[in-house]
Write an enzyme that holds these catalytic residues in place. Structure first.
Site, PDB file in Angstrom:
ATOM      1  N   ARG A 119      28.252 -32.767  36.978  1.00 48.08           N
ATOM      2  CA  ARG A 119      26.869 -32.689  37.445  1.00 48.08           C
ATOM      3  C   ARG A 119      26.116 -31.619  36.658  1.00 48.08           C
ATOM      4  NH1 ARG A 119      26.590 -34.262  43.897  1.00 48.08           N
ATOM      5  NH2 ARG A 119      26.826 -36.480  43.450  1.00 48.08           N
ATOM      6  N   GLN A 124      22.830 -36.451  33.897  1.00 48.36           N
ATOM      7  CA  GLN A 124      22.237 -37.080  35.085  1.00 48.36           C
ATOM      8  C   GLN A 124      22.051 -38.582  34.914  1.00 48.36           C
ATOM      9  OE1 GLN A 124      18.658 -34.854  35.887  1.00 48.36           O
ATOM     10  NE2 GLN A 124      19.719 -33.342  37.137  1.00 48.36           N
ATOM     11  N   ASP A 127      25.282 -40.547  35.644  1.00 47.85           N
ATOM     12  CA  ASP A 127      25.949 -40.246  36.919  1.00 47.85           C
ATOM     13  C   ASP A 127      26.027 -41.485  37.804  1.00 47.85           C
ATOM     14  OD1 ASP A 127      26.855 -39.258  39.335  1.00 47.85           O
ATOM     15  OD2 ASP A 127      25.580 -37.473  39.308  1.00 47.85           O
ATOM     16  N   SER A 130      25.662 -41.016  41.698  1.00 48.84           N
ATOM     17  CA  SER A 130      24.290 -40.905  42.174  1.00 48.84           C
ATOM     18  C   SER A 130      23.610 -42.268  42.222  1.00 48.84           C
ATOM     19  CB  SER A 130      23.487 -39.954  41.288  1.00 48.84           C
ATOM     20  OG  SER A 130      23.935 -38.630  41.436  1.00 48.84           O
ATOM     21  N   TYR A 227      29.342 -30.315  44.912  1.00 49.31           N
ATOM     22  CA  TYR A 227      29.784 -31.226  45.956  1.00 49.31           C
ATOM     23  C   TYR A 227      30.076 -30.448  47.240  1.00 49.31           C
ATOM     24  CZ  TYR A 227      30.564 -34.605  42.188  1.00 49.31           C
ATOM     25  OH  TYR A 227      30.402 -35.441  41.115  1.00 49.31           O
TER      26      TYR A 227
END
Length: 376
Positions: A119, A124, A127, A130, A227
């Site tokens: 992360r 991003q 990911d 996500s 997390y």
């Protein structure tokens, strides 16, 4: 280089690892893209669309592929078809699929687990947790609304007022935040909880009320990677007491709490379930990792004294078109920086944080630190 997109083998997996849009961009990068016949049908992508985007459609795609994109980890049969030295990118579920990880290493496959993506800012767009969790949070609320026997928003009628539904979201990660936003759009009164104090601002910015016990001194409730982490026994007891009081007043509960590499934490006990009103709904998004409610069952809807507990598998796959498109872009964004613009060959920086974070097997060995023999 040949890049293969196989059809997913699992009956409950409708997603596909490429879209016509990403196929077009992959061919522009210099890849010879081959898509297995029927790979995209469950995501409403016919073979003709892949062909129009520049791919070849074939019934045999793995044998001479240099790179393989998949949604789920490969079956034994698929691994046996892949050539030694091939590169695989997929959601490998390494903690629960040790046999697959070992088989990939033994077959000489260089494999990357997309769900291990660090992360960091530049990762991003790669990911997958996500992109897929975002859709899972949305769909969880839609599934709850379908089963709920009342309306979600307040309604003023000549015959009387319909009160708004009360929705409680447990876990304010990507899935939880999208669940909050979706429930608010449907007109519900929304509250949420998370072990991370930093989540309060995000919850409140979406119009939800944040419910949380005071954390242990000096404990942020999250790992270095951002997390949620497992909390102390004292914290769990205090949290359970607050949650029990809150849940008894709710119509819908959405649970999203997961801890990487560990069984899902139990958040909703049987006693809490029985405290809810008949007609209430619980959606357990963690059911495939043991569940946040011990009464939930993978692939089933369980009825406990009129309270229905939803344990659908593969919730992102229930929004297969969007899930496939987003996942395909994650893979495209992952592979693009690895291609040498002059030669068109892969030029992987093995010291790069994105590579070291996702690399599972290489040169016949399992190389990820968390998966090596003796790793905690």
């Amino acid at each position: 280089m040949k890049l293969a997109i196989p059809k997913e083998r699992r009956d409950d997996e409708p997603r596909v690892a490429a879209s016509p849009e990403t196929v077009k961009k992959l061919t522009q990068l210099g890849f010879d893209v081959v898509v297995e016949t029927g790979a995209g049908l469950k995501s409403s992508i016919p073979d003709a669309q892949y062909q129009e985007a520049g791919a070849t459609v074939s019934s045999n795609v793995l044998g001479d592929a240099d790179i393989v994109f998949k949604v789920r980890g490969p079956e034994t049969e698929e691994i046996s078809q892949m050539k030694r030295g091939a590169v695989l990118a997929a959601m490998l579920n390494p903690y629960q699929s040790k046999e697959t990880v070992d088989a990939l290493a033994q077959a000489g496959i260089t494999s990357f687990a997309m769900e291990f993506m660090p992360r960091i800012t530049r990762a991003q767009s790669m990911d997958v947790l996500s992109s897929q969790s975002n859709l899972a949070g949305y769909k969880a609320v839609i599934d709850a609304a379908e089963l709920f026997t009342r309306a979600f928003p307040m309604m003023m009628t000549a015959a009387g007022t319909v009160p708004p539904a009360r929705v409680f979201v447990m876990g304010a990660g990507v899935a939880g935040l999208q669940a909050i936003a979706t429930a608010k759009r449907l007109g519900a009164i929304v509250s949420a909880t998370d072990v991370r104090a930093a989540a309060a601002e995000q919850v409140e910015s979406l119009g939800g009320k944040f419910v949380m016990v005071e954390p242990d001194e000096g404990d942020t409730g999250e790992t270095a990677g951002g997390y949620a982490k497992e909390m102390s026994e004292d914290y769990k007891k205090r949290q359970a007491a607050l949650v029990a009081e809150t849940i008894a007043k709710q119509d819908v509960v959405i649970t999203t709490a997961l801890i990487p590499g560990r069984p899902a934490p139990v958040l909703v006990t049987e006693e809490m379930v029985r405290s809810m009103k008949p007609g209430s709904v619980i959606v357990d998004l963690a059911v495939e990792q043991g569940g946040n409610c011990p009464l939930s069952k993978p692939g089933e809807i369980v009825d406990v004294d009129g309270v229905r507990i939803v344990g659908y598998r593969n919730v992102p796959g229930r929004v297969a078109v969007d899930a496939s498109n987003l996942y395909a872009k994650n893979l495209l964004n992952f592979i693009t920086p690895l291609v040498d613009k002059e030669t068109g060959a892969l030029a992987i920086d093995w010291e790069d944080e994105i590579i070291t974070g996702t690399l599972i097997s290489k040169d016949g060995q399992v190389v990820h630190p968390a998966l090596k023999e003796g790793a905690a």
